[in-house]
Write a protein that holds these residues in place. Structure first.
Motif, PDB file in Angstrom:
ATOM      1  N   ALA A  27       0.848  -1.189   0.000  1.00  0.00           N
ATOM      2  CA  ALA A  27       0.000   0.000   0.000  1.00  0.00           C
ATOM      3  C   ALA A  27       0.884   1.241   0.000  1.00  0.00           C
ATOM      4  N   ASN A  28       0.500   2.234  -0.788  1.00  0.00           N
ATOM      5  CA  ASN A  28       1.306   3.450  -0.892  1.00  0.00           C
ATOM      6  C   ASN A  28       0.571   4.627  -0.257  1.00  0.00           C
ATOM      7  N   PRO A  29       1.258   5.756  -0.071  1.00  0.00           N
ATOM      8  CA  PRO A  29       0.658   6.870   0.672  1.00  0.00           C
ATOM      9  C   PRO A  29      -0.638   7.400   0.067  1.00  0.00           C
ATOM     10  N   ASP A  30      -0.771   7.320  -1.252  1.00  0.00           N
ATOM     11  CA  ASP A  30      -1.951   7.881  -1.908  1.00  0.00           C
ATOM     12  C   ASP A  30      -3.098   6.885  -2.018  1.00  0.00           C
ATOM     13  N   GLY A  31      -2.857   5.639  -1.623  1.00  0.00           N
ATOM     14  CA  GLY A  31      -3.921   4.655  -1.582  1.00  0.00           C
ATOM     15  C   GLY A  31      -4.314   4.042  -2.908  1.00  0.00           C
ATOM     16  N   TYR A  32      -3.557   4.324  -3.972  1.00  0.00           N
ATOM     17  CA  TYR A  32      -3.945   3.764  -5.266  1.00  0.00           C
ATOM     18  C   TYR A  32      -3.218   2.440  -5.512  1.00  0.00           C
ATOM     19  N   ASN A  33      -3.740   1.668  -6.441  1.00  0.00           N
ATOM     20  CA  ASN A  33      -3.103   0.430  -6.859  1.00  0.00           C
ATOM     21  C   ASN A  33      -2.241   0.689  -8.081  1.00  0.00           C
ATOM     22  N   ALA A  34      -1.088   0.066  -8.144  1.00  0.00           N
ATOM     23  CA  ALA A  34      -0.130   0.315  -9.216  1.00  0.00           C
ATOM     24  C   ALA A  34      -0.518  -0.418 -10.486  1.00  0.00           C
ATOM     25  N   PHE A  35      -0.460   0.295 -11.606  1.00  0.00           N
ATOM     26  CA  PHE A  35      -0.607  -0.304 -12.933  1.00  0.00           C
ATOM     27  C   PHE A  35      -1.928  -1.064 -13.094  1.00  0.00           C
ATOM     28  N   GLY A  36      -2.977  -0.555 -12.433  1.00  0.00           N
ATOM     29  CA  GLY A  36      -4.297  -1.125 -12.627  1.00  0.00           C
ATOM     30  C   GLY A  36      -4.530  -2.453 -11.946  1.00  0.00           C
ATOM     31  N   MET A  37      -3.653  -2.837 -11.028  1.00  0.00           N
ATOM     32  CA  MET A  37      -3.821  -4.099 -10.303  1.00  0.00           C
ATOM     33  C   MET A  37      -3.915  -3.818  -8.802  1.00  0.00           C
ATOM     34  N   LYS A  38      -4.562  -4.705  -8.091  1.00  0.00           N
ATOM     35  CA  LYS A  38      -4.657  -4.550  -6.646  1.00  0.00           C
ATOM     36  C   LYS A  38      -3.324  -4.905  -6.004  1.00  0.00           C
TER      37      LYS A  38
END
Length: 450
Positions: free
Chosen positions: A97-108
């Motif tokens: 999990a990253n600080p901005d809460g998004y998933n990388a490259f369209g994957m969970k």
């Protein structure tokens, strides 16, 4: 390699991740003859590249490096556990999990699950089946690129298990080569942990992994209380790109740091910019310390003496603070060694430069909407890709021209071509021609599988 010392475990199942992967285990020379002896363990990600050639014909050849260093009496015998990735899941498993809460490259993102896979499934299995020294002081975790990133995250999240962390070219930031937009893929830890950390970056990785991002994380480690040269070793590798061959060329350094003796410094090399601007681009020196063991690192706590201190200041970490124009000499002093570097201070050095690049491709090139040549190149006419680009000054690229992952150029006889390289400079014009292509994999996750 002696087959009796190389064990392949096929289709090791993970209940946590609900998938299977191979593991490859290297046993030391004395393992069969000294039945009561126990050994430190190095766990490595991307295990199919650790001992064996990958789809581009490259390997870390870690077994060769370990055998050589042990034979030379420079490091202890160790067990190496190379945990293969599952190709479709690799980038997701290596991302926490990253600080901005998004998933990388369209994957969970599944970094937390992959972490538990190592802690609850892999390590207990290895400690049960092999004669390990299971404590943190004898357990290391290492990887490159996204594997370097996941090693960094797991190290700080579980320093009670993995006491040594190797992060080679860690993939902290995804850079869009067209817009130069930056997306941080990880939190940056600000607190001190009981770890020994090796962190490095090549100076010719282009946008894949940029030196400034890795250096930013290294600086945060120092600010947290890590001592460079003690529990932190950092290195900017000169002339190094982003490939298995590059990591193989310096894997001996973290091996010595974790499991051996680094030896005595014998030589210093100072690298830096030819010109520093009072305004514009910020610059640093790279003080590379070479040891008699072959170990190498960048000194982030150096002593510099400037011939004209009113012209420029050189901080202990190598950062340069220009004050007035002119030419002067900076001298590094440390480990009873010296090195000198001449630098010119000018009014302004731009952060960006304008350059041109064009690539001509052969008639048999499949339809594609872009090429990769360090920079992403759009089509400009039939069989020609390229254009004019704004690029960060002095960023260096080492690459093969490709249409995507595993679809890179070869010569007319299908043989690998040498890596091409350039350093961005104002007015640079480049023209390349591809003779032929090799297709060894599809383009799935071409941008994400780093």
């Amino acid at each position: 390699m002696d087959a009796s010392r190389f064990i392949a475990i096929k289709n090791f199942h993970s209940n946590l991740l609900n998938n299977d992967r191979d593991m490859f285990i290297y046993l030391p020379l004395s393992y069969a003859s000294e039945a009561d002896k126990r050994y430190p363990v190095l766990y490595m990600h991307d295990g199919q590249h650790v001992f064996l050639q990958d789809r581009t014909g490259e390997s870390w050849d870690v077994h060769l490096a370990v055998d050589r260093l042990v034979a030379e009496g420079k490091m202890r015998e160790i067990i190496v556990v190379a945990v293969a990735h599952v190709e479709d899941a690799r980038i997701a498993e290596y991302m926490h999990a990253n600080p901005d809460g998004y998933n990388a490259f369209g994957m969970k993102n599944q970094g937390e699950l992959y972490e538990q896979f190592l802690l609850q499934e892999v390590k207990p299995f290895i400690d049960k089946e092999y004669r390990t020294l299971p404590d943190k002081a004898n357990t290391a975790l290492m990887g490159s690129s996204a594997g370097g990133l996941v090693s960094y995250n797991i190290g700080f999240r579980h320093p009670e298990t993995f006491g040594m962390i190797g992060a080679l070219c860690p993939f902290f930031v995804s850079v869009d080569s067209a817009t130069l937009g930056e997306q941080w893929l990880s939190r940056v830890y600000k607190e001190k942990a009981e770890l020994k950390i090796w962190m490095d970056v090549g100076d010719s990785e282009g946008y894949t992994v940029m030196e400034k991002h890795v250096r930013q994380v290294a600086d945060s480690l120092v600010q947290a209380g890590f001592k460079t040269g003690e529990d932190l070793m950092f290195h900017v590798a000169i002339g190094s790109g982003h490939s298995q061959n590059d990591w193989a060329a310096r894997v001996h350094a973290p091996l010595l740091y974790f499991f051996g003796e680094i030896g005595t410094p014998i030589r210093i090399e100072l690298h830096g910019p030819e010109a520093v601007g009072l305004e514009g681009q910020r610059c640093s020196l790279n003080a590379v310390v070479h040891y008699d063991s072959g170990f190498v690192m960048t000194d982030l706590n150096a002593r510099y003496v400037v011939a004209d201190p009113e012209m420029i200041e050189a901080r202990a970490d190598g950062k340069l603070l220009p004050k007035k124009t002119g030419i002067t000499t900076i001298t590094y002093i440390g480990y009873d060694l010296t090195a000198r570097f001449d630098v010119e201070v000018v009014p302004y050095v731009s952060e960006m430069v304008t350059m041109e690049m064009y690539v001509k491709v052969p008639d048999n090139t499949p339809q594609t909407d872009r090429l990769y040549a360090g920079i992403e190149l759009p089509p400009v006419q039939e069989r020609l890709f390229g254009g004019t680009f704004e690029v960060p000054r002095d960023v260096a690229f080492m690459f093969r021209i490709s249409r995507g992952l595993g679809k890179h150029e070869t010569d007319g006889k299908g043989r690998e071509v040498p890596y091409r390289s350039f350093k961005a400079a104002d007015g640079l014009r480049l023209y390349y021609e591809v003779e032929n292509w090799i297709d060894t994999a599809d383009e799935r996750l071409a941008e994400g599988l780093r």
